[in-house]
Design an enzyme around this catalytic site. Structure first.
Site, PDB file in Angstrom:
ATOM      1  N   LYS A 175       0.846  -1.189   0.000  1.00 15.15           N
ATOM      2  CA  LYS A 175       0.000   0.000   0.000  1.00 15.15           C
ATOM      3  C   LYS A 175       0.884   1.242   0.000  1.00 15.15           C
ATOM      4  O   LYS A 175       1.406   1.635   1.037  1.00 15.15           O
ATOM      5  CB  LYS A 175      -0.926   0.039   1.218  1.00 15.15           C
ATOM      6  CG  LYS A 175      -2.054   1.083   1.051  1.00 15.15           C
ATOM      7  CD  LYS A 175      -2.747   1.416   2.328  1.00 15.15           C
ATOM      8  CE  LYS A 175      -2.074   2.569   3.031  1.00 15.15           C
ATOM      9  NZ  LYS A 175      -2.121   3.855   2.256  1.00 15.15           N
ATOM     10  N   GLU A 250       9.418   1.836  11.047  1.00 16.44           N
ATOM     11  CA  GLU A 250      10.237   3.040  11.121  1.00 16.44           C
ATOM     12  C   GLU A 250       9.285   4.211  11.220  1.00 16.44           C
ATOM     13  O   GLU A 250       8.419   4.390  10.362  1.00 16.44           O
ATOM     14  CB  GLU A 250      11.125   3.168   9.883  1.00 16.44           C
ATOM     15  CG  GLU A 250      12.147   2.062   9.720  1.00 16.44           C
ATOM     16  CD  GLU A 250      13.168   2.018  10.843  1.00 16.44           C
ATOM     17  OE1 GLU A 250      13.399   3.065  11.478  1.00 16.44           O
ATOM     18  OE2 GLU A 250      13.721   0.940  11.089  1.00 16.44           O
ATOM     19  N   CYS A 284      12.744  11.669   7.424  1.00 16.19           N
ATOM     20  CA  CYS A 284      12.820  11.197   8.809  1.00 16.19           C
ATOM     21  C   CYS A 284      14.205  11.446   9.396  1.00 16.19           C
ATOM     22  O   CYS A 284      14.383  11.396  10.611  1.00 16.19           O
ATOM     23  CB  CYS A 284      12.453   9.720   8.898  1.00 16.19           C
ATOM     24  SG  CYS A 284      13.523   8.641   7.941  1.00 16.19           S
ATOM     25  N   GLU A 383       8.008  15.821  16.023  1.00 16.84           N
ATOM     26  CA  GLU A 383       8.481  15.791  14.636  1.00 16.84           C
ATOM     27  C   GLU A 383       7.614  16.719  13.797  1.00 16.84           C
ATOM     28  O   GLU A 383       6.394  16.584  13.772  1.00 16.84           O
ATOM     29  CB  GLU A 383       8.424  14.370  14.075  1.00 16.84           C
ATOM     30  CG  GLU A 383       8.950  14.285  12.652  1.00 16.84           C
ATOM     31  CD  GLU A 383       8.939  12.879  12.107  1.00 16.84           C
ATOM     32  OE1 GLU A 383       9.936  12.465  11.507  1.00 16.84           O
ATOM     33  OE2 GLU A 383       7.915  12.187  12.283  1.00 16.84           O
TER      34      GLU A 383
END
Length: 485
Positions: A175, A250, A284, A383
């Protein structure tokens, strides 16, 4: 590059239309509708999983030479097509053209690397504590792997998951992110045109809460590899554990770079700016916390602001562009929201943090530098995935390391210093999975493990030989052959 691309779903070896579609819009030019992409259904997922279960057995039986040859062909074609697929990435995701091309080339390298790994299926033997018994230990595929990948690296991230999955004999249900379906479909087409069993790779685009969750919960799926946000990762982990499935995740990051008083200032500024603002901060591995020794703080900040203001923000396909738009209106609004948060917390905004106007209407944002920040501020805890970086002042190496380690995350971290003693201490004591000395936090090699600590990662590492820990299961066999007559 122009023209509309209708993106269908790849189900059991066939490209299938859907009743529901969503528009795919160029973030550099909102008048450029790249195409419509199909939204998969639960029934199509069931069909894909059924086909994957059949294809996986056939693929494993085909043997290591076959898997090597197929992966080598995939990688070779991706590298040869870095130009056209890279331009598609830039058009639909917003990263500059050079970065889009580089991403596709790197994706090809993942496949050629794991083509070689397919031939290295070497197990272990052991002596039994009992006479006359031989023991061998080997790795076998885990089965059907569900892969959920993000929009910021729409080809490279799934490549480093799909390549080892196929190399070790698994089937894949993938996906990709709904924001970048066309580039995902381009790579899926390269794979699907190889001589592989029908259904070995299926690609289903759709909402994460529907298709993604259904993939995670499907009884035919044996393992899930996910890259995305922490909240979504926690939900996937809970569902996976309930289904006794293997998981690899992750997730978020809040990567620091420590700039010491003995740092090479040219390197420190260049690497900090590149890591903070490259790909519009949508990595990231982006450096959003800069922890700077007070002896060089003012000089570093002055030069960092100059570097940020010198970056050319523009259309991703324009040759001179260094920073493209952010990926969507939602992302831009979230970024501007963090600018307001930082100001409200008492941080001083020295540059950027505003939406920019360009020749085409797009989601452009000026790179931002905050100073006078502390590590308890939201802008240093959460983040942001934005071209925003926050500078904190420190008076010693020990204090800098303590600040760097004071985070829920632990993906990458860097230090700029000429001191070997500091560098070695940092490598041993920084709580992060990937460490950089006199280098930017962004930028890793494909043949070594990648991952983090804390809320950044969960499960076995990705990439390199360490990928086998997730994509295979270990089988130990005891054999008593009897006594020869």
């Amino acid at each position: 590059m122009s023209g509309q691309i209708e993106t269908r779903n790849l189900i059991a070896g066939r490209w299938i239309d859907a009743e529901r579609t969503l528009a795919n819009v160029n973030p550099s030019d909102l008048s450029d509708v790249i195409g419509e992409h199909a939204q998969a259904t639960r029934a199509q997922l069931d069909e894909a999983v059924d086909a994957a279960l059949r294809a996986q057995r056939e693929w494993w039986a085909a043997g290591i030479q076959k898997r090597h040859d197929v992966l080598m062909a995939i990688g070779t074609e991706l590298m040869a097509r870095a130009g056209d697929i890279g331009a598609l990435i830039s058009r639909e995701e917003g990263k500059p053209l050079a970065e889009g091309k580089g991403e596709v080339y790197r994706a090809g390298q993942f496949f050629t690397y794991f083509a070689a790994e397919a031939l290295r299926q070497i197990g272990d033997t052991a002596q039994s504590t009992r006479p006359g018994i031989e023991i061998d230990v080997r790795r076998e595929p885990v089965g059907v792997v569900a892969i959920i990948s993000p929009w910021n690296f729409p080809v490279a991230t799934p490549a480093w998951k799909i390549a080892p999955a196929l190399a070790f004999g698994n089937a894949v249900i993938w996906k990709p992110a709904s924001l970048t379906p066309a580039s995902a479909a381009a790579m899926a087409d390269v794979i699907a045109r190889q001589d592989i069993p029908e259904g070995l790779l299926s690609m289903l685009v759709g909402p994460g809460g529907e298709i993604g969750q259904a993939m995670v919960e499907h009884p035919g799926v044996n393992a899930i590899s996910f890259t995305g946000s922490v909240p979504v990762g926690r939900g996937i982990a809970a569902a996976a554990i309930g289904g006794m499935k293997k998981i690899q995740m992750e997730m978020g990051s809040k990567n620091p770079i420590i700039v010491m008083d003995d740092a090479d200032m040219d390197l420190a500024v260049a690497h900090s700016a590149g890591a903070a603002f490259g790909a519009s901060g949508q990595k990231c591995t982006a450096a959003s916390r800069l922890i700077v020794h007070d002896a060089v703080h003012d000089q570093f900040v002055e030069r960092l602001v100059e570097a940020a203001q010198a970056l050319k923000v523009g259309h991703a396909l324009e040759e001179r562009t260094q920073i493209g738009p952010v990926v969507s209106a939602d992302q831009l609004n979230a970024n501007l929201g963090y600018i307001d948060v930082g100001k409200s917390e008492g941080a001083e905004l020295l540059c950027g943090g505003t939406q920019l106007e360009r020749a085409t209407e797009g989601h452009y944002m000026a790179p931002a530098v905050f100073v006078e920040t502390t590590n308890d501020m939201r802008i240093n805890r959460e983040e942001m995935f934005a071209p925003i970086t926050c500078v904190m002042k420190t008076s010693s190496y020990d204090e800098a390391l303590a600040i760097a380690n004071d985070s829920d995350f632990g993906l990458t971290a860097g230090i700029m210093t000429r001191s070997l003693a500091r560098a070695n201490h940092f490598r041993a004591n920084m709580r992060a999975g990937t460490l950089m000395v006199n280098l930017p936090t962004a930028g890793t090699d494909y043949h070594v493990p990648f991952g983090g600590m804390g809320a950044s990662s969960y499960g076995p590492r990705e990439q390199g030989q360490y990928a086998a820990e997730f994509y295979t299961t270990v089988k130990t066999a005891y054999v008593f052959a009897g006594v020869p007559e």
